[in-house]
Design a protein around this motif. Structure first.
Motif, PDB file in Angstrom:
ATOM      1  N   ALA A 241       0.858  -1.193   0.000  1.00  9.02           N
ATOM      2  CA  ALA A 241       0.000   0.000   0.000  1.00  9.02           C
ATOM      3  C   ALA A 241       0.885   1.230   0.000  1.00  9.02           C
ATOM      4  CB  ALA A 241      -0.910   0.004   1.220  1.00  9.02           C
ATOM      5  N   SER A 242       0.349   2.337  -0.457  1.00 12.33           N
ATOM      6  CA  SER A 242       1.088   3.598  -0.362  1.00 12.33           C
ATOM      7  C   SER A 242       0.850   4.215   1.010  1.00 12.33           C
ATOM      8  CB  SER A 242       0.624   4.567  -1.452  1.00 12.33           C
ATOM      9  OG  SER A 242      -0.710   4.998  -1.180  1.00 12.33           O
ATOM     10  N   ILE A 243       1.752   5.103   1.419  1.00 12.75           N
ATOM     11  CA  ILE A 243       1.549   5.820   2.678  1.00 12.75           C
ATOM     12  C   ILE A 243       0.244   6.606   2.620  1.00 12.75           C
ATOM     13  CG2 ILE A 243       2.389   7.842   3.968  1.00 12.75           C
ATOM     14  CD1 ILE A 243       5.149   6.689   3.896  1.00 12.75           C
ATOM     15  N   ASP A 244      -0.091   7.155   1.449  1.00 12.11           N
ATOM     16  CA  ASP A 244      -1.316   7.945   1.313  1.00 12.11           C
ATOM     17  C   ASP A 244      -2.563   7.108   1.587  1.00 12.11           C
ATOM     18  OD1 ASP A 244      -2.563  10.369   0.884  1.00 12.11           O
ATOM     19  OD2 ASP A 244      -2.819  10.033  -1.261  1.00 12.11           O
ATOM     20  N   GLU A 245      -2.528   5.828   1.221  1.00 12.08           N
ATOM     21  CA  GLU A 245      -3.665   4.953   1.469  1.00 12.08           C
ATOM     22  C   GLU A 245      -3.830   4.646   2.957  1.00 12.08           C
ATOM     23  OE1 GLU A 245      -3.991   2.224  -2.543  1.00 12.08           O
ATOM     24  OE2 GLU A 245      -2.373   1.786  -1.125  1.00 12.08           O
ATOM     25  N   LEU A 246      -2.740   4.758   3.720  1.00  8.11           N
ATOM     26  CA  LEU A 246      -2.762   4.349   5.125  1.00  8.11           C
ATOM     27  C   LEU A 246      -2.890   5.519   6.087  1.00  8.11           C
ATOM     28  CD1 LEU A 246       0.172   1.770   4.943  1.00  8.11           C
ATOM     29  CD2 LEU A 246      -2.271   1.342   4.613  1.00  8.11           C
ATOM     30  N   ALA A 247      -2.759   6.754   5.574  1.00  7.94           N
ATOM     31  CA  ALA A 247      -2.701   7.931   6.447  1.00  7.94           C
ATOM     32  C   ALA A 247      -3.986   8.752   6.385  1.00  7.94           C
ATOM     33  CB  ALA A 247      -1.512   8.806   6.053  1.00  7.94           C
ATOM     34  N   ALA A 248      -4.431   9.182   7.552  1.00  6.46           N
ATOM     35  CA  ALA A 248      -5.580  10.089   7.614  1.00  6.46           C
ATOM     36  C   ALA A 248      -5.151  11.523   7.352  1.00  6.46           C
ATOM     37  CB  ALA A 248      -6.243   9.990   8.993  1.00  6.46           C
ATOM     38  N   ASN A 249      -3.886  11.832   7.610  1.00  2.03           N
ATOM     39  CA  ASN A 249      -3.415  13.218   7.493  1.00  2.03           C
ATOM     40  C   ASN A 249      -1.943  13.233   7.149  1.00  2.03           C
ATOM     41  OD1 ASN A 249      -3.396  16.058   7.695  1.00  2.03           O
ATOM     42  ND2 ASN A 249      -2.717  15.955   9.827  1.00  2.03           N
ATOM     43  N   ILE A 250      -1.570  14.080   6.196  1.00  2.00           N
ATOM     44  CA  ILE A 250      -0.172  14.317   5.833  1.00  2.00           C
ATOM     45  C   ILE A 250      -0.014  15.827   5.710  1.00  2.00           C
ATOM     46  CG2 ILE A 250       1.641  13.972   4.111  1.00  2.00           C
ATOM     47  CD1 ILE A 250       0.276  11.382   3.284  1.00  2.00           C
ATOM     48  N   GLU A 251       0.853  16.432   6.537  1.00  2.00           N
ATOM     49  CA  GLU A 251       0.971  17.891   6.499  1.00  2.00           C
ATOM     50  C   GLU A 251       2.366  18.358   6.905  1.00  2.00           C
ATOM     51  OE1 GLU A 251      -1.601  19.845   9.303  1.00  2.00           O
ATOM     52  OE2 GLU A 251      -1.360  18.244  10.778  1.00  2.00           O
ATOM     53  N   TYR A 252       2.691  19.565   6.440  1.00  4.29           N
ATOM     54  CA  TYR A 252       3.985  20.191   6.719  1.00  4.29           C
ATOM     55  C   TYR A 252       3.938  20.917   8.071  1.00  4.29           C
ATOM     56  CZ  TYR A 252       5.360  19.427   1.838  1.00  4.29           C
ATOM     57  OH  TYR A 252       5.684  18.861   0.635  1.00  4.29           O
ATOM     58  N   GLY A 253       5.128  21.111   8.653  1.00  3.28           N
ATOM     59  CA  GLY A 253       5.229  21.804   9.932  1.00  3.28           C
ATOM     60  C   GLY A 253       5.258  23.309   9.781  1.00  3.28           C
ATOM     61  N   SER A 254       5.552  23.984  10.893  1.00  2.00           N
ATOM     62  CA  SER A 254       5.498  25.445  10.964  1.00  2.00           C
ATOM     63  C   SER A 254       6.843  26.065  10.587  1.00  2.00           C
ATOM     64  CB  SER A 254       5.134  25.874  12.386  1.00  2.00           C
ATOM     65  OG  SER A 254       5.338  27.263  12.565  1.00  2.00           O
ATOM     66  N   PRO A 289       5.874  30.201  21.785  1.00  3.22           N
ATOM     67  CA  PRO A 289       4.890  30.464  22.850  1.00  3.22           C
ATOM     68  C   PRO A 289       3.692  29.540  22.697  1.00  3.22           C
ATOM     69  CG  PRO A 289       5.628  32.508  21.829  1.00  3.22           C
ATOM     70  CD  PRO A 289       6.161  31.397  20.973  1.00  3.22           C
ATOM     71  N   ALA A 290       3.141  29.125  23.813  1.00  6.31           N
ATOM     72  CA  ALA A 290       1.990  28.209  23.780  1.00  6.31           C
ATOM     73  C   ALA A 290       0.797  28.809  23.056  1.00  6.31           C
ATOM     74  CB  ALA A 290       1.610  27.815  25.206  1.00  6.31           C
ATOM     75  N   THR A 291       0.759  30.155  22.992  1.00  2.00           N
ATOM     76  CA  THR A 291      -0.359  30.826  22.322  1.00  2.00           C
ATOM     77  C   THR A 291      -0.179  30.917  20.812  1.00  2.00           C
ATOM     78  OG1 THR A 291       0.723  32.948  22.775  1.00  2.00           O
ATOM     79  CG2 THR A 291      -0.928  32.193  24.362  1.00  2.00           C
ATOM     80  N   HIS A 292       0.993  30.530  20.310  1.00  2.00           N
ATOM     81  CA  HIS A 292       1.258  30.632  18.878  1.00  2.00           C
ATOM     82  C   HIS A 292       0.324  29.705  18.100  1.00  2.00           C
ATOM     83  CE1 HIS A 292       3.365  30.527  15.023  1.00  2.00           C
ATOM     84  NE2 HIS A 292       4.024  31.608  15.419  1.00  2.00           N
ATOM     85  N   GLU A 293      -0.053  30.140  16.914  1.00  2.00           N
ATOM     86  CA  GLU A 293      -0.982  29.377  16.074  1.00  2.00           C
ATOM     87  C   GLU A 293      -0.487  27.958  15.811  1.00  2.00           C
ATOM     88  OE1 GLU A 293      -3.316  29.874  11.788  1.00  2.00           O
ATOM     89  OE2 GLU A 293      -1.495  31.047  12.213  1.00  2.00           O
ATOM     90  N   ALA A 294       0.848  27.805  15.618  1.00  8.01           N
ATOM     91  CA  ALA A 294       1.398  26.478  15.334  1.00  8.01           C
ATOM     92  C   ALA A 294       1.190  25.524  16.498  1.00  8.01           C
ATOM     93  CB  ALA A 294       2.888  26.590  15.010  1.00  8.01           C
ATOM     94  N   CYS A 295       1.210  26.070  17.703  1.00  4.56           N
ATOM     95  CA  CYS A 295       1.016  25.225  18.877  1.00  4.56           C
ATOM     96  C   CYS A 295      -0.436  24.810  19.043  1.00  4.56           C
ATOM     97  CB  CYS A 295       1.510  25.955  20.132  1.00  4.56           C
ATOM     98  SG  CYS A 295       3.264  26.352  20.089  1.00  4.56           S
ATOM     99  N   GLN A 296      -1.323  25.479  18.352  1.00  5.59           N
ATOM    100  CA  GLN A 296      -2.738  25.111  18.402  1.00  5.59           C
ATOM    101  C   GLN A 296      -3.079  24.124  17.282  1.00  5.59           C
ATOM    102  OE1 GLN A 296      -4.497  26.409  21.014  1.00  5.59           O
ATOM    103  NE2 GLN A 296      -2.563  27.403  21.578  1.00  5.59           N
TER     104      GLN A 296
END
Length: 486
Positions: A241-254, A289-296
């Motif tokens: 199987a491909s990773i895409d078939e097995l993953a619910a989410n694939i995304e880049y970091g901040s 900071p914990a308030t940063h959008e990436a941390c949410q």
């Protein structure tokens, strides 16, 4: 350095006992496929075996011949004896002309550079200035004792080197064994106890795809098929199987700018350097900071797999699995997060990615950009993954963990032995340059006489004379070494 000089010894500086000729900065336009190899620091340290070549006229001071002493003084500090053919010395490397015994000078330089490195504070010395190098103090024994010290160190280090070479062979063997175990594991050739799976891999894949259709956004509704054939045979009851078939989410970091110092509520940001040997290394972190959008939006969840999408060609494609025991964390933009559907063990995918087969796929699809290799999310999504039933994934991972534990113990033992060997080498050098390795001989000509002749030889000549050349220095060095003992 010792405060009391041994009999017949004298004080000097490194700059007084040798001439250190900096290499030449070769332009890329001067590189060739033939001629003299250009010695770069990585060619001395062993971190790179590839040579560029120079096919033009070269000054003698930039030419290295077999047996010449070379010093890398930037990025990595070290002393090396050139064992290759006649070559060109690149910048950031000194070629050494010794005014004292050549062998003794080599060991004195090794000891001095180690002392400089170990007594530098901060994040680590990446280079040494010429002024500081030349002014580094050195204790000089009589010429005859220099030769005795060099001979004694040669004998000691020859035996130590043989033992260390054996340890290197053992370490390489552990690496080969680990790769072999991993390759056998991901192709179903690692014997495991019977696990009696409740469903076949085909049924598991069908269930995963059904669950995927309910969870993924519309833009990923149709999963990418495997982008390549898996390059090995797998058991008949497994599927690809491909990773895409097995993953619910694939995304880049901040890509948010991080801080090195953490405030009380800040959240650590995992970066590509935090992925080491298939696991998370949380020793060097930056923070948001914990308030940063990436941390949410990008807060990691237990079982998230992180994939290093941009790095050098050797390191791109590293991966590791985040566990909640690390505490709250987010991740940087050079990493891709994969969150897998039920029935897929993240550690199994991590194992495949870091296996010889996963590295082969990464190498095939990576694109080169300004010295960096890149594997984007689309190519990662298409990576072919051999998929056994869930129970078998767990059984293989357990068995592999037991066998890897034995390999890890062996690697730790060899590492400890190599550390002891390095400590012993440092101790021998310390004894040598404190006058405690070989006995002093009252009949030896004092080092002060030798240093006096060197100083006189290096005095500026009248305007009609040119700077001391190599031939005169060699003649002087020979004459000094042939000077009869008192």
């Amino acid at each position: 350095m010792t405060s009391e000089l041994p009999s017949g010894w004298a004080t000097a500086t490194l700059g007084e006992i040798g001439r250190y000729l900096n290499g030449r900065g070769f332009k890329k336009s001067e590189w060739s496929t033939s001629g003299r190899p250009i010695i770069r620091i990585q060619n001395l340290t062993g971190s790179g075996s590839h040579f560029n070549y120079f096919n033009g006229n070269l000054a003698d001071e930039h030419t290295a011949r077999p047996g010449d002493l070379l010093i890398s003084w930037a990025a990595t500090l070290g002393v090396f004896v050139w064992a290759g053919p006649e070559a060109a010395v690149n910048q950031h490397i000194f070629k050494v002309e010794s005014f004292i015994d050549h062998g003794f000078h080599r060991y004195l330089l090794e000891y001095s550079l180690d002392h400089l490195t170990r007594n530098t504070h901060g994040s680590g010395m990446v280079h040494i200035t010429r002024g500081r190098f030349d002014q580094t103090p050195a204790l000089i024994p009589p010429l005859a004792e220099q030769r005795r010290i060099a001979e004694a160190l040669d004998n000691h280090f020859s035996r130590l080197g043989a033992a260390t070479s054996g340890l290197d062979v053992a370490e390489r063997g552990v690496g080969v064994l680990t790769d072999s175990l991993t390759a056998r594991a991901v192709t179903g050739r690692l014997p495991v106890p019977p696990c009696n799976p409740r469903e076949s891999a085909t049924e598991l894949r069908k269930k995963i795809l059904t669950e995927r259709s309910r969870k993924v956004p519309r833009r990923r509704a149709t999963p990418a098929a495997p982008g390549a054939e898996f390059p090995a045979q797998i058991p008949d009851h497994w599927v690809i199987a491909s990773i895409d078939e097995l993953a619910a989410n694939i995304e880049y970091g901040s890509s948010a700018k991080t801080d090195e110092q953490a405030r009380e509520t800040d959240v650590p940001v995992l970066r590509m350097g935090n992925l080491q040997a298939g696991a998370i290394d949380a020793t060097k972190l930056k923070y948001l900071p914990a308030t940063h959008e990436a941390c949410q939006k990008l807060l990691l969840s237990d079982g998230d797999l992180l994939f290093n999408r941009t790095n050098s060609a050797e390191l791109v494609g590293k991966s590791a699995v985040y566990r909640s025991s690390f505490g709250p964390m987010t991740f940087a933009s050079y990493l891709i997060r994969c969150q897998f559907l039920p029935g897929v063990e993240p550690e199994w995918i991590n194992l495949v990615i870091n296996s010889p087969y996963g590295r082969k796929y990464v190498s095939a699809v990576a694109s080169q950009q300004v010295g960096q290799a890149n594997v984007n999310g689309t190519k990662l999504a298409a990576m072919p993954i051999p998929l056994p039933p869930t129970a078998e994934q767990h059984a293989i991972l357990r068995e592999l963990g037991l066998r890897r534990g034995q390999s890890t113990q062996l690697r730790q033992l060899t590492g400890q032995a190599k550390t002891r060997a390095a400590v012993l080498r440092r101790s021998l050098l310390s004894h040598a340059f404190a006058g405690k390795l070989v006995p002093q001989d009252p009949a030896d000509e004092p080092a002060s006489e030798l240093l006096g002749r060197i100083k006189a030889e290096r005095q500026p000549k009248p305007a009609t004379s040119r700077r001391i050349g190599r031939q005169r220095l060699n003649h002087s060095s020979t004459r000094l070494k042939e000077e009869p003992s008192l």
